[in-house]
Design a protein around this motif. Structure first.
Motif, PDB file in Angstrom:
ATOM      1  N   PHE A 155      51.310  43.702  29.605  1.00  0.00           N
ATOM      2  CA  PHE A 155      52.224  42.991  28.711  1.00  0.00           C
ATOM      3  C   PHE A 155      52.286  43.652  27.335  1.00  0.00           C
TER       4      PHE A 155
ATOM      5  N   TRP B  16      51.881  37.096  23.731  1.00  0.00           N
ATOM      6  CA  TRP B  16      51.935  38.105  24.782  1.00  0.00           C
ATOM      7  C   TRP B  16      52.850  37.654  25.908  1.00  0.00           C
TER       8      TRP B  16
ATOM      9  N   GLN C 156      55.651  39.465  29.303  1.00  0.00           N
ATOM     10  CA  GLN C 156      56.221  40.650  29.926  1.00  0.00           C
ATOM     11  C   GLN C 156      57.055  41.392  28.875  1.00  0.00           C
TER      12      GLN C 156
END
Ligand code: BES
Ligand code: ZN
Length: 960
Positions: free
Chosen positions: A280, A296, A298
């Motif tokens: 990530f 955090w 993707q």
């Protein structure tokens, strides 16, 4: 059961708020959840039970120490040194595993020749004959090992010694192990997702309540606090996160690996540990700040700015709680991560909070107001735990209500601070209090607080995560804060946290500190905080207070939705409460009155001819109110001619009380219906939403009968002014209403207006949808209204609209967008399309298995879909049972969803027949089926009693 609720918390709010009721994307939607949610939607006749009481403990007493589910008190952990190496690629046996080792330093408190430590599903390396190595510290000599084994039922590693461990001495136990990196969302698990068409695997963890023991051998009880030194080994292209800040990673030569160690944690419980290895990226606002805040997710989500809202709000909410608790956030960083697969809404791991994506990410172009609110309140809830739960932890899970109820209560204060215009403190009443009053009015509810000895097994712990724990917990704390004042409440809290930081407590400790604050502030209560509060937490349910404004007589009685149900749970307080009564006469607030007995008289509460009385102002207290019929009439008159004189939450409560009192056979159904008459003048969300939820039950009962016509005509009459109001304030639908709850009520207005045929509504929604169909790349529909607009347009349209929505569903990259479309696809009125949709539900190519349950339930929630769904599940039951087992499709929830309309002898017999036919293939749906039978009976009784009256009432109201 617990499992269901975890989901429900996350989903229920979204549902209520965003009104995408039955659609929730869920991993496991349990029946209980469905029932509880139904309370949100439906005027209850007495329907199936809420949360059942915790399962009683096994009768035969265990014999050996390792047969007990609770750890002995002879050893106490001090610190752990743990290294974990998750493999993000399968091994030769096609298994994903992690390896690790751990050294736990512990102190001997009482002499013993036995080490009992939790360990579950770990394959422990043997050193000679033994699963562990023991050594003494600081000069202590460790006895040699006699025998070690894994005790599966109680989830222990047992180490028998040849001699005793000495009180006061320190030892360390070393273990080395292999575990499976499963995809079951518990312990250390893997999550597979795709990024730009490429499959990715990440490793993450979820420990609460009892899965830390699946990751490394540990003393896995909340009071066994220790310091954790963590190290993760992971591929070079990944980042490793844990509770503490990482030190600089070290390359592991010759392999494509790095090793990341973390600063030692605070003294903390095992259930709050967290580890993540992923690819990530993150955003942070100010890397120089005292506390580093990072979001955090993707990469793409971060790039698209979906973490920005969370980042923007975390700092202020954290600052709010620091001030509220008068306690500095003790860690150097606060990471929050959005995970593609997560069992719960969110988890308060200390320093590394985990969320499902929808609970942390906000996408302005796509997310609705409800989704945004869910993000703000979830963040606030989890941050509240950083102190209440993490810094100070309850001794054992039986006091979970204090932890979760408290976080739920203060999450609204934190969210209110972050979004001052949203009226979050009012929203709490709608999201928590009103719904849980429905749940807690059942004879099979349970007290908030359990006895420590009644909660032993992991399943019993999990069962505690229910709406009583969360919402009633929040409700009684709000009531308490109301009568001791908010500032005194927070003062008590502050000294409580100060005294017990890094330690564990029982709820009495909180009462003690609140009492101290009350005394210090000179607040006069009729008795102690403990005496008052114990009645609310140690007995289930709540009272209905009846005020006779002719005589001033006040009485209280345990409120049960089903007056004929038997309460077989004894109460230490005989189902009597000490009730704080706030009240007003003809709009003027009066001094609070304490109801201490079953019956008293307060002559101040008698009325003159033109006066009216209202009690439990703004639902500050967790109880219902009934009045003599004279005062009811006056309240109704007031609603019709100046409803603003009654505070908004109280207007909501009047409606909710009245409908509930009908179920309890304490007032007539016509009185309850009459509380909705003034709605043509009401523009506020809460009263409308409450009425809508109650009338949803009328819909279920009547949408296939002759009552439906007059009922729809009545609703159309009531909603038309609201529809026009929104048309006006949105500048002929061009703007979004400025006010938060107005945005919700706009959804109600459109939804009710379109379904009752208010002129201009369908044209509006189908027009918007058409525009989108003509240019699929540009969807200009306001995210708040999408669910309603899609549903209405698909209901009005045919196969063309349906197929368009289906292709948009298949192409949707944003989960919430897919959810909305999935819901709307069930709105078609074409049986063949519904049937085709049902078949899609069992084709994983078409609909992911995880979504099948909610899709089927959504179809069944429609009048046309319900009989089709009932036929379908009967036909496919064996296939579903054999093919999907019980993990991926929730058969119990489906039974509940499909049978909610059942209200005839014929349907009852069909259910009985089904139960008989499938006796061997019911599995966990068996109790849902019994509840469905019970619910059908209840509906039958309700129909027998009310159908005629309701028909006449709606008819007379529409032919005036
Ligand atoms: N501690 C819980 C998460 C949890 C729930 C862990 C059940 C284990 C079992 C967390 O603080 C929580 O309450 N999460 C809620 C969301 C919250 C906003 C109400 C959830 O996951 O539903
Ligand atoms: Zn929580």
């Amino acid at each position: 059961m617990g499992k269901g609720l975890y989901i429900s918390k996350a989903v229920a709010v979204t549902c209520v708020v965003a009104a995408i009721a039955a659609v929730a994307t869920i991993i496991a939607l349990a029946v209980v959840y469905a029932q509880e949610k139904s309370k949100n939607e439906v005027a209850p006749p007495v329907t199936a039970s809420p949360t059942s009481p915790p399962t009683p403990t096994t009768p035969s007493p265990p014999k050996e120490p390792w047969d007990h589910y609770r750890l002995p008190d002879s050893l106490s952990p001090v610190s752990y040194n743990v290294t974990l190496w998750p493999r993000l690629k399968p091994n030769a046996d096609d298994l994903y595993i992690f390896t690790g080792n751990s050294t736990v330093v512990f102190k001997c408190v009482k002499e013993t020749d036995l080490i009992i430590i939790h360990s579950k599903k770990l394959n422990l390396t043997k050193f000679g004959e033994y699963h562990a190595k023991l050594s003494g510290l600081h000069g202590a000599t460790a006895p040699s090992l006699k025998k070690t084994w894994l005790e599966e039922p109680t989830q222990y590693l047992v180490v028998q010694l040849n001699g005793p461990l000495k009180p006061g001495s320190m030892y360390e136990l070393f273990t080395d192990f292999v575990g499976e990196l499963t995809d079951d969302l518990g312990g250390f698990y893997r999550s597979e997702y795709t990024e730009d068409g490429v499959k990715k695997v990440l490793a993450t963890s979820q420990m609460q309540p009892t899965d830390a023991r699946k990751v490394f051998p540990c003393f896995d009880e909340p009071a066994m606090k220790a310091v954790f030194h963590m190290t993760l080994i992971h591929p070079r292209e990944t980042v490793a996160l844990s509770n503490g800040m990482n030190y600089d990673p070290v390359n592991i030569t010759a392999q494509d690996l790095i090793q990341t160690s973390f600063e030692p944690t605070e003294i903390m419980s095992t259930y709050l540990l967290a580890f993540v290895v992923c690819e990530f990226s993150f955003i942070t606002s100010n890397p120089q700040a005292e506390v580093l805040i990072r979001i955090w997710a993707q990469r793409k989500a971060i790039e698209e700015g979906q973490g920005d809202y969370a980042l923007e709000k975390t700092g202020p909410i954290l600052a709010f709680f620091e001030k509220y608790y008068n306690s500095t956030y003790p860690l150097s960083k606060s990471d929050q991560i959005a995970l593609p697969h997560f069992r719960f809404g969110a988890m308060e791991n200390w320093g590394l909070i985990a969320y499902r994506e929808t609970a942390l990410l906000y996408n302005p172009g796509f997310s609705s107001t409800g989704e945004k609110e869910w993000v703000a309140s979830t963040i606030s809830h989890e941050l509240a735990h950083m102190w209440f739960g993490n810094l100070v932890t309850t001794r054992w899970w039986n006091d979970l209500w204090l932890n979760e109820g408290f976080a739920t209560y203060v999450s609204y204060l934190g969210a209110d601070y972050a979004e001052p215009t949203w009226n979050m403190k009012d929203v709490m009443v709608m999201n928590e209090i009103i719904p849980v009053m429905g749940v807690d009015a059942s004879a099979s509810s349970h007290p908030l607080s359990s006895k420590e000895e009644d909660i032993q097994k992991p399943e019993q712990i999990s069962e505690l995560f229910d709406s009583i724990t969360y919402s009633k917990g929040a409700a009684v704390l709000r009531m308490l804060s109301g009568f001791i004042t908010e500032s005194v409440f927070s003062k008590g809290l502050q000294t409580y946290l100060e005294e017990f930081k890094y330690k564990n407590t029982v709820y009495q400790d909180l009462w003690k500190h609140l009492q101290m604050a009350v005394d210090k502030a000179g607040i006069v209560l009729p008795t102690s905080v403990e005496e008052i509060m114990n009645r609310w937490i140690l007995q289930m349910g709540f009272p209905v207070v009846t005020i006779n404004t002719q005589t001033g007589e006040i009485t209280q009685k345990h409120f049960l939705l089903d007056p004929d149900s038997e309460v077989d749970r004894p109460s230490p307080y005989n189902y009597k409460w000490i009730v704080p009564i706030t009240w007003m006469k003809t709009g003027e607030a009066k001094p609070d009155y304490w109801l201490l007995d079953e019956e008293t008289t307060n002559t101040n509460m008698t009325l003159d001819a033109d006066e009216w009385l209202l009690a439990n102002i703004n639902t500050k207290g967790f109880y219902r109110v009934n009045y003599d019929s004279e005062n009811w009439e006056r309240l109704l008159a007031k609603l019709s001619s100046g409803h603003q004189d009654i505070p908004m939450i109280s207007r909501t409560q009047i409606i909710d009380d009245a409908f509930n009192l009908v179920s309890a056979k304490m007032v007539n159904i016509t009185l309850a219906l009459s509380t909705t008459k003034y709605l043509d003048k009401e523009v506020e969300y809460m009263p409308w939403e409450t009425a809508k939820r109650h009338l949803a039950y009328f819909h279920l009962m009547f949408d296939r009968s002759e009552v439906y016509g007059p009922m729809q005509a009545y609703l159309k009459k009531k909603v038309t002014p609201l529809f026009n109001y929104f048309k006006k304030i949105t500048n002929n639908w061009a703007d979004v209403p400025a006010n938060h709850t107005d945005q919700y009520n706009q959804m109600n207005a459109i939804s009710i207006a379109c379904s009752t045929g208010v002129e201009g509504c369908k044209e509006l929604t189908t027009g918007w949808f058409r525009e989108w169909m003509e240019n699929p790349a540009v969807n200009k529909i306001n995210p708040n209204l999408k669910t309603r607009v899609y549903c209405s347009a698909i209901a009005e349209g045919g196969v063309e609209e349906w197929d368009f929505a289906w292709s948009m569903y298949k192409n949707a990259t944003i989960p919430s967008e897919a959810e909305k479309l999935m819901y709307a696809l069930a709105c078609t009125r074409q049986p063949w399309l519904l049937n085709r949709y049902l078949h899609y539900c069992l084709d994983p190519e078409k609909i992911p298995v995880k979504d099948a349950t909610s899709a089927i339930i959504t179809i069944a929630s429609k009048a046309i879909g319900q009989p089709l769904a009932w036929d379908f599940i009967r036909e496919k039951w064996d296939f579903m049972y054999n093919e999907y087992g019980e993990s991926s499709i929730n058969m119990g929830a489906i039974i509940y969803g499909v049978t909610r309309r059942f209200s005839s002898e014929f349907e009852y017999n069909q259910l009985l027949q089904f139960k008989e036919d499938k006796a061997e293939q019911l599995g966990s749906a068996s109790s849902a089926l019994d509840q469905a039978l019970e619910g059908t009976k209840t509906n039958m009784n309700w129909m027998a009693q009310n159908k005629k009256l309701v028909h006449e009432w709606f008819t007379s109201e529409t032919t005036l």
